[in-house]
Design an enzyme around this catalytic site. Structure first.
Site, PDB file in Angstrom:
ATOM      1  CG  HIS A  51     -17.976  46.020  64.950  1.00  0.00           C
ATOM      2  ND1 HIS A  51     -17.362  45.592  66.107  1.00  0.00           N
ATOM      3  CD2 HIS A  51     -19.243  46.385  65.312  1.00  0.00           C
ATOM      4  CE1 HIS A  51     -18.207  45.677  67.116  1.00  0.00           C
ATOM      5  NE2 HIS A  51     -19.353  46.154  66.657  1.00  0.00           N
ATOM      6  CB  CYS A 146      -1.105  39.144  60.374  1.00  0.00           C
ATOM      7  SG  CYS A 146      -1.744  37.478  60.653  1.00  0.00           S
ATOM      8  CB  SER A 167       0.016  36.494  56.756  1.00  0.00           C
ATOM      9  OG  SER A 167      -1.119  35.718  56.428  1.00  0.00           O
ATOM     10  CB  CYS A 168      -2.760  40.669  53.931  1.00  0.00           C
ATOM     11  SG  CYS A 168      -4.205  41.705  53.651  1.00  0.00           S
ATOM     12  CG  ASP A 169      -8.811  37.347  55.958  1.00  0.00           C
ATOM     13  OD1 ASP A 169      -9.390  37.660  54.903  1.00  0.00           O
ATOM     14  OD2 ASP A 169      -9.386  36.795  56.906  1.00  0.00           O
ATOM     15  CG  LEU A 208      -9.399  37.642  47.963  1.00  0.00           C
ATOM     16  CD1 LEU A 208      -9.906  37.804  46.539  1.00  0.00           C
ATOM     17  CD2 LEU A 208     -10.314  38.377  48.944  1.00  0.00           C
TER      18      LEU A 208
END
Length: 264
Positions: A51, A146, A167-169, A208
């Site tokens: 997006h 993050c 921190s990584c999504d 993940l």
């Protein structure tokens, strides 16, 4: 963006099961790096549709020093809604730290203006850094940073940037983060009369979420397509005067969107 898919596959195969703040659970690795040559195209994931409106408006919101979601809502962006209070406030998150870091002596430090000055006056400096990790204000933030720390580097007339993301999504957040910082490098380079070099992404806890595994497998089944090209149609007077309409992404031909829940 094969690097991104390779990271997904690595975490699926090698990740350690971990509990997390949200209670969702993750598969996680610690320490990973990817390098994107921005001369080769704009690093926007093509194996699902991203997006763009949210990516661009969020960065403009950060650059304005804003920490209330009203601007985002005006521009049909809802990615911060889950963390905002009843007044739309998020506390002293990224925009506050980038543009108005509170020093112990009461000064408000504009880290981004300092970066622009350094790049113009001392481009070989090893101190061209912005930090969002303000230890004294973490407990006031709706969400601790993050993407916490980034550094610029100039060589052969090209501007590079390295980000440390604690921190990584991987599924939901990382495509946004890569595109956002790549866009920032292009903007800063334009303001400082430099070409773009590399964007280097370094991750700490890189994970993940367990409720993204099915979506990850779907994405891994898709073939990456050619990277698009970023066109900046106007050079405003300052880094802080860009508008959404100044940016165009040419040749973006992604696979369809893949929906997934946000871990809050």
């Amino acid at each position: 963006m094969k690097q991104y898919l390779d990271l997904m596959k690595k975490v699926l195969e090698e990740g350690t099961p971990k509990a997390d703040r949200t209670g969702t659970g993750t598969r996680s690795i610690f320490g990973h790096q990817m390098r994107f040559n921005l001369q080769d195209g704009f690093p926007l994931v093509t194996t699902k549709k991203c997006h763009l409106r949210s990516i661009i408006h969020e960065l403009l919101w950060f650059l304005n020093g804003d920490t209330n979601v009203a601007y985002l809502h005006e521009n049909k962006v809802s990615i911060w809604d889950e963390w905002a209070d009843e007044n739309g406030d998020l506390g002293p998150v990224y925009g506050k730290q980038w543009r108005s870091w509170g020093a112990a002596d009461g000064r408000q430090i504009d880290q981004l203006k300092n970066v622009l000055t350094q790049l113009r006056q001392d481009p070989d400096s090893r101190r061209i850094i912005v930090s969002a990790w303000n230890v004294g204000e973490l407990d006031k933030m709706a969400l601790a940073p993050c993407h916490a720390f980034f550094q610029f580097y100039v060589a052969d007339g090209k501007l590079s940037c390295q980000l440390y993301q604690r921190s990584c999504d991987i599924f939901l957040g990382l495509p946004f983060n890569i595109a956002s910082y790549a866009l920032l490098v292009h903007m800063v380079a334009q303001q400082c009369d430099l070409d773009v070099g590399d964007f280097v992404w370094t991750g700490g806890d890189t994970h993940l979420y367990n409720n993204h595994l099915e979506q990850t497998q779907l994405q891994l089944s898709r073939e990456p397509r050619a990277l698009p090209k970023l066109v900046i149609k106007r050079r405003p007077d300052t880094l802080f005067d860009y508008r959404f309409e100044d940016f165009e992404i040419e040749g973006y031909d992604p696979h369809p969107t893949i929906k997934a829940p946000v871990a809050i």
